[in-house]
Design a protein around this motif. Structure first.
Motif, PDB file in Angstrom:
ATOM      1  N   LEU B 201      10.719  15.898  45.725  1.00  7.09           N
ATOM      2  CA  LEU B 201      12.106  15.545  45.193  1.00  7.09           C
ATOM      3  C   LEU B 201      12.367  14.163  45.053  1.00  7.09           C
ATOM      4  N   LEU B 202      12.063  13.440  46.127  1.00  6.72           N
ATOM      5  CA  LEU B 202      12.186  12.061  46.361  1.00  6.72           C
ATOM      6  C   LEU B 202      11.285  11.224  45.037  1.00  6.72           C
ATOM      7  N   VAL B 203       9.885  11.747  45.157  1.00  6.15           N
ATOM      8  CA  VAL B 203       8.938  11.162  44.096  1.00  6.15           C
ATOM      9  C   VAL B 203       9.512  11.607  42.819  1.00  6.15           C
ATOM     10  N   PHE B 204      10.041  12.575  42.568  1.00  6.85           N
ATOM     11  CA  PHE B 204      10.633  12.741  41.176  1.00  6.85           C
ATOM     12  C   PHE B 204      11.584  11.686  40.971  1.00  6.85           C
ATOM     13  N   LYS B 205      12.498  11.607  41.811  1.00 11.69           N
ATOM     14  CA  LYS B 205      13.798  10.769  41.611  1.00 11.69           C
ATOM     15  C   LYS B 205      13.159   9.367  41.404  1.00 11.69           C
ATOM     16  N   ALA B 206      12.300   9.069  42.338  1.00 15.51           N
ATOM     17  CA  ALA B 206      11.982   7.418  42.212  1.00 15.51           C
ATOM     18  C   ALA B 206      11.247   7.232  41.041  1.00 15.51           C
ATOM     19  N   ILE B 207      10.368   8.128  40.295  1.00 16.81           N
ATOM     20  CA  ILE B 207       9.679   7.949  39.133  1.00 16.81           C
ATOM     21  C   ILE B 207      10.419   7.962  37.876  1.00 16.81           C
ATOM     22  N   ALA B 208      11.632   8.857  38.023  1.00 10.36           N
ATOM     23  CA  ALA B 208      12.613   8.992  37.106  1.00 10.36           C
ATOM     24  C   ALA B 208      13.337   7.638  37.033  1.00 10.36           C
ATOM     25  N   GLY B 209      13.941   7.191  38.129  1.00  3.68           N
ATOM     26  CA  GLY B 209      14.549   5.981  38.375  1.00  3.68           C
ATOM     27  C   GLY B 209      14.051   4.773  37.747  1.00  3.68           C
ATOM     28  N   VAL B 210      12.830   4.586  38.134  1.00  2.00           N
ATOM     29  CA  VAL B 210      11.922   3.570  37.558  1.00  2.00           C
ATOM     30  C   VAL B 210      11.784   3.481  36.130  1.00  2.00           C
ATOM     31  N   ILE B 211      11.644   4.669  35.596  1.00  2.00           N
ATOM     32  CA  ILE B 211      11.302   4.680  34.104  1.00  2.00           C
ATOM     33  C   ILE B 211      12.594   4.392  33.393  1.00  2.00           C
ATOM     34  N   ILE B 212      13.639   5.103  34.032  1.00  2.00           N
ATOM     35  CA  ILE B 212      15.060   4.885  33.307  1.00  2.00           C
ATOM     36  C   ILE B 212      15.357   3.502  33.291  1.00  2.00           C
ATOM     37  N   LEU B 213      15.432   2.953  34.467  1.00  2.00           N
ATOM     38  CA  LEU B 213      15.761   1.465  34.638  1.00  2.00           C
ATOM     39  C   LEU B 213      15.048   0.512  33.729  1.00  2.00           C
ATOM     40  N   VAL B 214      13.703   0.828  33.655  1.00  2.00           N
ATOM     41  CA  VAL B 214      12.756  -0.051  32.745  1.00  2.00           C
ATOM     42  C   VAL B 214      13.504   0.082  31.332  1.00  2.00           C
ATOM     43  N   LEU B 215      13.464   1.385  30.827  1.00  2.00           N
ATOM     44  CA  LEU B 215      14.125   1.646  29.488  1.00  2.00           C
ATOM     45  C   LEU B 215      15.305   0.900  29.327  1.00  2.00           C
ATOM     46  N   GLY B 216      16.203   1.038  30.386  1.00  2.00           N
ATOM     47  CA  GLY B 216      17.520   0.224  30.257  1.00  2.00           C
ATOM     48  C   GLY B 216      17.341  -1.130  30.047  1.00  2.00           C
ATOM     49  N   TYR B 217      16.287  -1.695  30.711  1.00  2.00           N
ATOM     50  CA  TYR B 217      16.200  -2.909  30.561  1.00  2.00           C
ATOM     51  C   TYR B 217      15.582  -3.370  29.238  1.00  2.00           C
ATOM     52  N   TYR B 218      14.863  -2.496  28.496  1.00  2.00           N
ATOM     53  CA  TYR B 218      14.188  -2.983  27.355  1.00  2.00           C
ATOM     54  C   TYR B 218      15.430  -2.712  26.529  1.00  2.00           C
ATOM     55  N   MET B 219      16.155  -1.734  26.447  1.00  2.00           N
ATOM     56  CA  MET B 219      17.368  -1.570  25.366  1.00  2.00           C
ATOM     57  C   MET B 219      18.246  -2.801  25.504  1.00  2.00           C
ATOM     58  N   ALA B 220      18.264  -3.269  26.560  1.00  2.00           N
ATOM     59  CA  ALA B 220      19.448  -4.331  26.800  1.00  2.00           C
ATOM     60  C   ALA B 220      18.914  -5.551  25.919  1.00  2.00           C
ATOM     61  N   ILE B 221      17.624  -5.920  26.062  1.00  2.00           N
ATOM     62  CA  ILE B 221      17.061  -7.097  25.411  1.00  2.00           C
ATOM     63  C   ILE B 221      16.348  -6.801  23.938  1.00  2.00           C
ATOM     64  N   LYS B 222      16.168  -5.603  23.772  1.00  2.00           N
ATOM     65  CA  LYS B 222      15.534  -5.469  22.278  1.00  2.00           C
ATOM     66  C   LYS B 222      16.111  -6.009  21.322  1.00  2.00           C
ATOM     67  N   GLU B 223      15.326  -6.654  20.643  1.00  2.00           N
ATOM     68  CA  GLU B 223      16.059  -7.275  19.197  1.00  2.00           C
ATOM     69  C   GLU B 223      16.502  -6.311  18.322  1.00  2.00           C
ATOM     70  N   ALA B 224      17.743  -6.370  17.979  1.00  2.00           N
ATOM     71  CA  ALA B 224      18.148  -5.427  17.069  1.00  2.00           C
ATOM     72  C   ALA B 224      19.146  -6.095  16.025  1.00  2.00           C
ATOM     73  N   GLY B 225      19.492  -5.474  15.168  1.00  2.00           N
ATOM     74  CA  GLY B 225      20.404  -5.927  14.114  1.00  2.00           C
ATOM     75  C   GLY B 225      21.927  -5.417  14.485  1.00  2.00           C
ATOM     76  N   ILE B 226      22.560  -4.862  13.789  1.00  2.00           N
ATOM     77  CA  ILE B 226      23.992  -4.427  13.845  1.00  2.00           C
ATOM     78  C   ILE B 226      24.140  -3.546  14.990  1.00  2.00           C
TER      79      ILE B 226
END
Ligand SMILES: Nc1ncnc2c1ncn2[C@@H]1O[C@H](COP(=O)(O)OP(=O)(O)OP(=O)(O)O)[C@@H](O)[C@H]1O
Ligand SMILES: [Mg+2]
Lengths: 251, 627
Positions: B201-226
């Motif tokens: 369970l922990l491994v699953f949560k850890a992997i999910a957490g890292v992926i989601i966090l990185v995805l979040g970072y990516y979304m934040a700084i991704k270049e986009a228009g409107i």
């Protein structure tokens, strides 16, 4: 033989001035290396008090306690904690294992805190656990262990730093007879192997019969001393007789 | 004895252990009260109507945020309190009290706490309101007259909001107690649950957490228009979820692995504190995650304030490029206007330029603003005359450079390539600049800089006008020249800039409020960790008593405590610092500035505050466990 503990005229009063009660009324006792001593006595006779004085947890009103040559009644608190750490092992009635860690970590704790290398910690823990029949329980947490297993674990913890002396206050108090016997056999074994000097407080004649000498404490004084012959059974009968002769207040 | 009396006695006798709860509750009340008062007191009206309106809106939004925060905070603290109290008043079960009555006891006791906090909060709120306003205005560099003014209205509103939230959670606690079984109550402290958590369970949560966090970072700084706003929203959700999973998965996983690694574990105090962390994290990970998110909010709020302030300064500077801008129908009058101004003022710099406005009919979108064209060589000349930077490449025949205003905030974080069509000919933007070549005139319109040949070709499709710009030495004396300039028949229009006008002063308040919010959030984060550790210490008391009995020196116990508490403060701090880099960068992208220095400074401030909290926790923790 080497003297481990020497007590001279030990007195302990409780209470404030004017309302003092004398719980220990001058006790002399000498404990040699490889001794296994049981202290018996009726409830309220001062057994726990005596043990606390010997094990530096409490300070006497009068008298002196020499542990390995040093008078522990004149030591500072830091010196005392050093002495507790290096020379004394404790076994408590209620085990006092930490529920936050596994049995193995519990046993290794005193040693690892002393700065001993982790390799040695692991080796010693394994060896002791083997001796006490706890090998397959090492990775369990205290709540997953039976009382007897816990107490044997606590005994391992007391033994791991090779203390000069081990104090046990009613170690079998919370155990059933089978677990008690297991534990006492273990204690006897380490004592016979020359690994430990043991002072045990108990009100149970059966437990006391595992010791080499039994002191009977009553009304703050040592009433008598019984010494084991060759046979434990016979020793047990003598203790029972002694209890009977001392009267009904002996539980 | 009546329930009320019993509850009051309980409250009195354990007042000391409620102190941290009362202080933090009254603190939030005080803040809310101060904010409410800021709007109600009418002091803002001195800023002028439009500013006052804007500030009021900001403060109402912030009051809402603080209200939400209060909800959260009360929820959290009453929850911590409930577990603690349940254990203590659970004993009454043995005295034959029913759950209902115990619940009632709890409710009354908790209401006492709430009332005390409320009274203290509003009292201090009233006392500090003037100070608060003074500090706020000082940071904003705004001068208004401040006199002691506390509106009853704001006190009442605050009291109502607080009581509403508080009662909600008192009732929740009451229901919780009434519903719990006797065993629950008596053994609330026997959490001899599984210490270790399932690894899978922990491994699953850890992997999910890292992926989601990185995805979040990516979304934040991704270049986009409107769609950048949508991205930011998704990023916020992802980062919050990722943080929770990280603390619920990765960190327990790491520590469990460390605890399983005996060669590592059996080194001095590690055996103690790492096991303690493993034991505690199951219950504490939400707290760490929450503090982490809170700190992240605070850093972002601060960065936002700074970015706004930067922009504000930029805009003010931008607008003050010239004191006068004369719109004229003909070229060659620069000297004439200059001599008119020089009657009463000295001219610092001056420039002139021709603007070609293309009728909408000749462009691809006839309903939009007309296009305004500038010739490359003329812009270059303006730069030479005024000493402004000029490093623009000369546009080709189908290219242009866009000359923009400074935006306070834009809704995109990248520069989309623009194509404008004039007379069915496409022109592609190759660069853009916001250097204020045209001063204030650049505020309301975007300009296309084209090369001189194209400029000449397109002259037939629009009208030309001439702009003469002057900056005088003492801009505050601008009034003295207005009449003179307007006396000229070639002056079709005059833009005059009053350096003291405060059209957008509300931004400065936003800035100071953001600093304030930063401090509140940081304070709250520190408080939450502090409170958590304060309560944990009580639970640890027995364990430390055992350790002392075993003869373990106070010195090693102190070291172990120091390490354990350090973990509690450092982990959220580290995760927050990493996340803040991305959130602040995202903000910087939207605001078109670099906010790295703000980021670093704000993280440092938090570090300093946490160090103080840590040292304080250390002392209190040791005291509570009896070392
Ligand atoms: N901290 C204390 N303050 C005052 N009196 C105490 C204190 N501790 C023990 N006593 C008293 O000292 C006497 C001896 O107590 P002690 O705990 O040594 O008895 P014990 O032999 O261990 O009894 P038991 O077999 O019941 O454990 C008792 O009368 C007790 O009331
Ligand atoms: Mg006793």
């Amino acid at each position: 033989m080497k003297k481990v503990l020497e007590i001279k005229n030990l007195v302990k009063n409780y209470g404030t001035r004017g309302f003092q009660s004398r719980v220990l009324k001058g006790i002399d006792l000498t404990i040699y290396q490889h001794d296994f001593i049981a202290v018996m006595g009726p409830s309220g006779s001062g057994k726990t008090t005596l043990l606390n004085l010997l094990s530096t947890i409490d300070k006497p009103t009068q008298g002196s306690v020499f542990l390995d040559g040093t008078d522990i009644t004149r030591c500072s608190n830091t010196q005392l904690s050093q002495i507790r750490k290096d020379k004394i092992g404790f076994i408590f009635q209620d085990y006092n294992l930490l529920d936050t860690m596994t049995l193995q970590d519990n046993i290794a704790l005193p040693l690892s805190l002393n700065g001993v290398s982790s390799k040695e910690c692991i080796q010693k823990t394994k060896k002791l656990a083997e001796m006490f029949g706890l090998r397959e329980h090492l990775s369990k947490y205290p709540y997953q262990l039976s009382g007897g297993q816990k107490q044997r674990g606590a005994t391992c913890r007391a033994l791991i730093s090779d203390p000069e002396i081990i104090f046990a206050d009613e170690p079998t108090g919370a155990l059933d007879s089978k677990s008690s016997r297991d534990l006492l056999e273990c204690l006897k074994m380490v004592n016979d192997n020359g690994q430990a000097t043991i002072v045990m407080v108990t009100h149970d004649a059966f437990s006391a019969s595992y010791a080499k000498d039994v002191y009977i404490l009553s009304d703050g004084m040592i009433k008598c001393k019984l010494t084991k012959g060759s046979d434990r059974k016979e020793f047990y009968d003598r203790i029972i007789d002694m209890q009977a002769s001392m009267g009904s207040d002996f539980s | 004895m009546s329930m009320l009396k019993l509850a009051f006695q309980n409250f009195k006798s354990s007042f000391k252990s409620y102190l941290s709860l009362i202080i933090s509750l009254s603190f939030t009340t005080m803040i809310l009260c101060n904010f409410m008062n800021l709007v109600d007191s009418g002091i803002l009206n001195q800023l002028g109507e439009s500013n006052a309106r804007n500030v009021a809106v900001i403060i109402q939004v912030l009051s809402f945020v603080i209200g939400c925060f209060m909800l959260f905070f009360v929820w959290y603290s009453t929850n911590v309190f409930l577990t603690k109290r349940k254990r203590e008043i659970g004993i009454y079960v043995f005295m034959g009290l029913t759950n209902q009555r115990i619940g009632k006891l709890y409710a009354i006791e908790t209401i006492f706490i709430g009332l005390t906090s409320l009274i203290l909060g509003i009292g201090f709120g009233a006392l500090t309101s003037q100070l608060f306003m003074m500090i706020l205005m000082r940071i904003s560099e705004i001068t208004v007259e401040i006199h002691f003014q506390f509106s009853l209205q704001s006190g009442i509103t605050t009291a109502l909001i607080f009581s509403g939230i508080y009662l909600l959670f008192v009732i929740k606690g009451y229901i919780n107690i009434v519903r719990s079984s006797v065993l629950d109550m008596v053994s609330a402290n026997r959490q001899n649950e599984y210490v270790k958590q399932r690894k899978i369970l922990l491994v699953f949560k850890a992997i999910a957490g890292v992926i989601i966090l990185v995805l979040g970072y990516y979304m934040a700084i991704k270049e986009a228009g409107i769609e950048v706003m949508g991205n930011v929203f998704i990023a916020v959700v992802l980062v919050v979820a990722g943080t929770y999973l990280l603390f619920g998965g990765l960190i327990p996983l790491i520590f469990q692995s460390l605890a399983a690694h005996k060669r590592f574990l059996y080194k001095r105090e590690r055996n103690l504190w790492i096991n303690n962390v493993v034991f505690r994290i199951r219950k504490n990970y939400r707290t760490y995650a929450m503090v982490c998110v809170l700190m992240l909010c605070s850093v972002t709020a601060l960065a936002f304030g700074f970015a706004m302030k930067n922009r504000y300064d930029g805009i003010v500077h931008f607008e003050n490029t010239y004191t006068f801008q004369v719109i004229s129908d003909a070229s060659g009058y620069r000297q004439e206007f200059a001599s008119l101004i020089e009657k009463n003022n000295d001219i610092d710099v001056s420039s002139d330029i021709e603007i070609l406005t293309i009728d909408s009919g000749n462009t691809d979108n006839p309903y939009a603003m007309p296009y305004a064209l500038l010739a490359y060589s003329q812009v270059k000349k303006v730069a030479e005359d005024t000493g402004m930077d000029f490093d623009l490449p000369e546009p080709g025949d189908e290219e242009f450079i866009s000359l923009n205003r400074l935006y306070l905030m834009s809704l995109t974080n990248d520069l989309v390539e623009e194509i404008d069509t004039i007379n069915r000919q496409d022109y592609r933007s190759i660069a853009s600049t916001d250097t204020p070549y045209l001063g204030y005139m650049q505020e309301n319109m975007d300009y296309m800089i084209v090369n001189d040949r194209v400029y000449d070709e397109l002259q037939i499709y629009g009208q030309k006008m001439h702009l003469y710009n002057y900056k005088i030495t003492d801009a505050s004396h601008f009034e003295t020249s207005v009449k003179d300039i307007q006396s000229s028949e070639h002056c079709l229009g005059l833009v005059k800039i009053d350096p003291e006008r405060e059209e957008i002063a509300w931004i400065k308040i936003l800035y100071s409020v953001s600093i304030f919010m930063f401090m509140v959030f940081v304070f709250a984060g520190g408080c939450i960790l502090f409170m958590k550790l304060y309560n944990d210490a009580f639970e640890e008391k027995e364990r430390y008593a055992i350790l002392l009995k075993l003869g373990i020196s106070k010195k090693s116990l102190k070291r172990s405590i120091a390490d354990e508490l350090l973990f509690a403060y450092v982990t959220p701090l580290v995760v927050m610092s990493i996340s803040s880099y991305f959130s602040v960068k995202a903000l910087g992208n939207v605001m078109h500035t670099s906010l790295l220095s703000v980021n670093i400074v704000s993280v440092l401030v938090i570090v300093i505050f946490f160090v103080i909290c840590y040292l304080l926790s250390l002392v209190i923790y040791r005291k509570n466990v009896g070392i």
